[in-house]
Write a protein that holds these residues in place. Structure first.
Motif, PDB file in Angstrom:
ATOM      1  N   PHE A 102       0.852  -1.192   0.000  1.00 45.58           N
ATOM      2  CA  PHE A 102       0.000   0.000   0.000  1.00 45.58           C
ATOM      3  C   PHE A 102       0.886   1.240   0.000  1.00 45.58           C
ATOM      4  N   GLY A 103       0.888   1.952  -1.135  1.00 44.05           N
ATOM      5  CA  GLY A 103       1.725   3.147  -1.247  1.00 44.05           C
ATOM      6  C   GLY A 103       3.175   2.806  -0.934  1.00 44.05           C
ATOM      7  N   PRO A 104       3.793   3.542   0.009  1.00 44.63           N
ATOM      8  CA  PRO A 104       5.203   3.297   0.323  1.00 44.63           C
ATOM      9  C   PRO A 104       5.423   2.112   1.274  1.00 44.63           C
ATOM     10  N   TRP A 105       4.341   1.438   1.693  1.00 44.66           N
ATOM     11  CA  TRP A 105       4.470   0.331   2.643  1.00 44.66           C
ATOM     12  C   TRP A 105       4.434  -1.008   1.901  1.00 44.66           C
ATOM     13  N   PRO A 106       5.577  -1.655   1.748  1.00 43.22           N
ATOM     14  CA  PRO A 106       5.629  -2.916   0.997  1.00 43.22           C
ATOM     15  C   PRO A 106       5.077  -4.084   1.815  1.00 43.22           C
ATOM     16  N   MET A 107       4.515  -5.041   1.111  1.00 42.98           N
ATOM     17  CA  MET A 107       4.017  -6.259   1.738  1.00 42.98           C
ATOM     18  C   MET A 107       4.389  -7.434   0.837  1.00 42.98           C
ATOM     19  N   GLY A 108       5.372  -8.211   1.271  1.00 42.57           N
ATOM     20  CA  GLY A 108       5.776  -9.374   0.492  1.00 42.57           C
ATOM     21  C   GLY A 108       6.593  -9.014  -0.728  1.00 42.57           C
ATOM     22  N   ASP A 109       6.932 -10.033  -1.504  1.00 42.14           N
ATOM     23  CA  ASP A 109       7.721  -9.884  -2.730  1.00 42.14           C
ATOM     24  C   ASP A 109       6.941 -10.528  -3.870  1.00 42.14           C
ATOM     25  N   ASP A 110       6.053  -9.748  -4.479  1.00 38.76           N
ATOM     26  CA  ASP A 110       5.164 -10.289  -5.500  1.00 38.76           C
ATOM     27  C   ASP A 110       5.907 -10.893  -6.685  1.00 38.76           C
ATOM     28  N   VAL A 111       6.929 -10.216  -7.170  1.00 34.61           N
ATOM     29  CA  VAL A 111       7.644 -10.693  -8.349  1.00 34.61           C
ATOM     30  C   VAL A 111       8.284 -12.045  -8.082  1.00 34.61           C
ATOM     31  N   ALA A 112       8.927 -12.179  -6.943  1.00 33.36           N
ATOM     32  CA  ALA A 112       9.565 -13.455  -6.606  1.00 33.36           C
ATOM     33  C   ALA A 112       8.522 -14.560  -6.457  1.00 33.36           C
ATOM     34  N   MET A 113       7.399 -14.250  -5.828  1.00 32.05           N
ATOM     35  CA  MET A 113       6.356 -15.265  -5.653  1.00 32.05           C
ATOM     36  C   MET A 113       5.739 -15.677  -6.991  1.00 32.05           C
ATOM     37  N   LEU A 114       5.603 -14.727  -7.895  1.00 29.20           N
ATOM     38  CA  LEU A 114       5.013 -15.035  -9.201  1.00 29.20           C
ATOM     39  C   LEU A 114       5.908 -15.933 -10.045  1.00 29.20           C
ATOM     40  N   ASP A 115       7.183 -16.013  -9.699  1.00 30.96           N
ATOM     41  CA  ASP A 115       8.080 -16.951 -10.377  1.00 30.96           C
ATOM     42  C   ASP A 115       7.936 -18.371  -9.847  1.00 30.96           C
ATOM     43  N   ILE A 116       7.120 -18.544  -8.796  1.00 33.80           N
ATOM     44  CA  ILE A 116       6.996 -19.843  -8.137  1.00 33.80           C
ATOM     45  C   ILE A 116       5.592 -20.420  -8.239  1.00 33.80           C
ATOM     46  N   VAL A 117       4.573 -19.590  -8.012  1.00 29.89           N
ATOM     47  CA  VAL A 117       3.191 -20.075  -7.932  1.00 29.89           C
ATOM     48  C   VAL A 117       2.551 -20.168  -9.314  1.00 29.89           C
ATOM     49  N   SER A 118       1.351 -20.763  -9.342  1.00 29.59           N
ATOM     50  CA  SER A 118       0.607 -20.865 -10.606  1.00 29.59           C
ATOM     51  C   SER A 118      -0.636 -19.981 -10.619  1.00 29.59           C
ATOM     52  N   SER A 119      -1.087 -19.533  -9.433  1.00 26.75           N
ATOM     53  CA  SER A 119      -2.261 -18.658  -9.338  1.00 26.75           C
ATOM     54  C   SER A 119      -1.992 -17.544  -8.336  1.00 26.75           C
ATOM     55  N   ALA A 120      -2.473 -16.330  -8.665  1.00 18.11           N
ATOM     56  CA  ALA A 120      -2.245 -15.158  -7.819  1.00 18.11           C
ATOM     57  C   ALA A 120      -3.575 -14.596  -7.343  1.00 18.11           C
ATOM     58  N   ASN A 121      -3.785 -14.626  -6.034  1.00 15.98           N
ATOM     59  CA  ASN A 121      -4.963 -14.013  -5.433  1.00 15.98           C
ATOM     60  C   ASN A 121      -4.617 -12.545  -5.170  1.00 15.98           C
ATOM     61  N   ILE A 122      -5.143 -11.655  -5.973  1.00 16.95           N
ATOM     62  CA  ILE A 122      -4.693 -10.266  -5.940  1.00 16.95           C
ATOM     63  C   ILE A 122      -5.674  -9.386  -5.176  1.00 16.95           C
ATOM     64  N   ALA A 123      -5.132  -8.652  -4.193  1.00 18.23           N
ATOM     65  CA  ALA A 123      -5.939  -7.767  -3.351  1.00 18.23           C
ATOM     66  C   ALA A 123      -6.721  -6.777  -4.210  1.00 18.23           C
TER      67      ALA A 123
END
Length: 254
Positions: free
Chosen positions: A13-34
């Motif tokens: 959210f804005g300047p507050w990061p939560m997790g590493d989306d790019v790295a996770m997207l290289d691993i998973v097959s489905s993304a539940n996006i907020a």
């Protein structure tokens, strides 16, 4: 053997990061996006969608209660009119952002307290089911394996995929242990990988008190907001590869 591996993403959210989306997207097959109600801002959500498209990852709407301050993990009692409108609003927002990225939303996974509530609360489950059907009846519902909502949604005409959690503890009756309780979240990478394999291959998991529970593991979640989320997901993927299990999305990746 094939299994889906999903994660909750787009939650910065804005300047507050939560997790590493790019790295996770290289691993998973489905993304539940907020969708902005429990987490996520439009620009960040769009970045996550675009990154998912680049990797051919399936995109789902991670809808929740209107609760940014509580990250959607506080129990709430919205009226049926409110919850119906809120779910449609969130799915519609993600659909709009996805369309701008030449992508398509193919499923819905409720988040946090809403997810746990509709698992057993018939009224709120009906509100969510009606909202999904109203905006797009082709959307798949991702729901807690074995919970009453699974049959409730199927009886209403939705396609339902049953989900299990490699990094969450279970009670003996197949519910998730409350995050307020010790041991509710599993952090050890090897334990999470072992649990995921048992879920995918054998349809079982050990409850927090040591009992063996049978679960229909059609999709396995590794939470994206855990401190070691990427390491957990990567270890699960490596374990699946070593065991000859293919990771593929349950819904089309467009």
């Amino acid at each position: 053997m094939v299994c889906d591996l999903n994660s909750d993403l787009g939650e910065s959210f804005g300047p507050w990061p939560m997790g590493d989306d790019v790295a996770m997207l290289d691993i998973v097959s489905s993304a539940n996006i907020a969708c902005g109600f429990h987490a996520g801002d439009p620009a960040g959500i769009l970045r996550t969608i675009k990154a998912a498209v680049e990797r051919n990852i399936a995109i789902g709407a991670h809808v929740g209660y209107r609760d940014l301050a509580g990250f959607g993990r506080r129990n709430m009692e919205p009226t049926s009119e409110e919850l119906f409108g809120d779910v449609i609003y969130q799915i519609g927002a993600l659909k709009g952002l996805a369309a701008a990225a030449k992508a398509k939303v193919t499923y819905v996974k409720p988040h946090g307290a809403l997810y746990n509530t509709i698992a057993h609360n018939q009224r709120q489950a009906d509100d969510v089911i009606r909202a999904i059907k109203a905006i797009d009846p082709e959307l798949v519902l991702l729901a807690l394996a074995g919970a009453p909502v699974v049959e409730q949604a199927r009886a209403a005409g939705l396609t339902v995929v049953e989900e299990v959690f490699a990094d969450r503890a279970y009670t003996a009756d197949g519910q998730l242990v409350s995050r307020t309780q010790p041991g509710a979240v599993v952090h050890d990478v090897n334990e999470v990988a072992s649990r995921a394999l048992a879920m995918a291959r054998d349809g079982v998991v050990k409850s927090i008190d040591g009992q063996t529970i049978k679960l229909n593991a059609q999709s396995i979640c590794v939470h994206g907001d855990s401190p070691n989320a990427v390491a957990l997901a990567r270890t699960v993927r490596q374990a699946f590869d070593a065991a000859g299990l293919r990771i593929e999305p349950f819904a089309p990746a467009i």
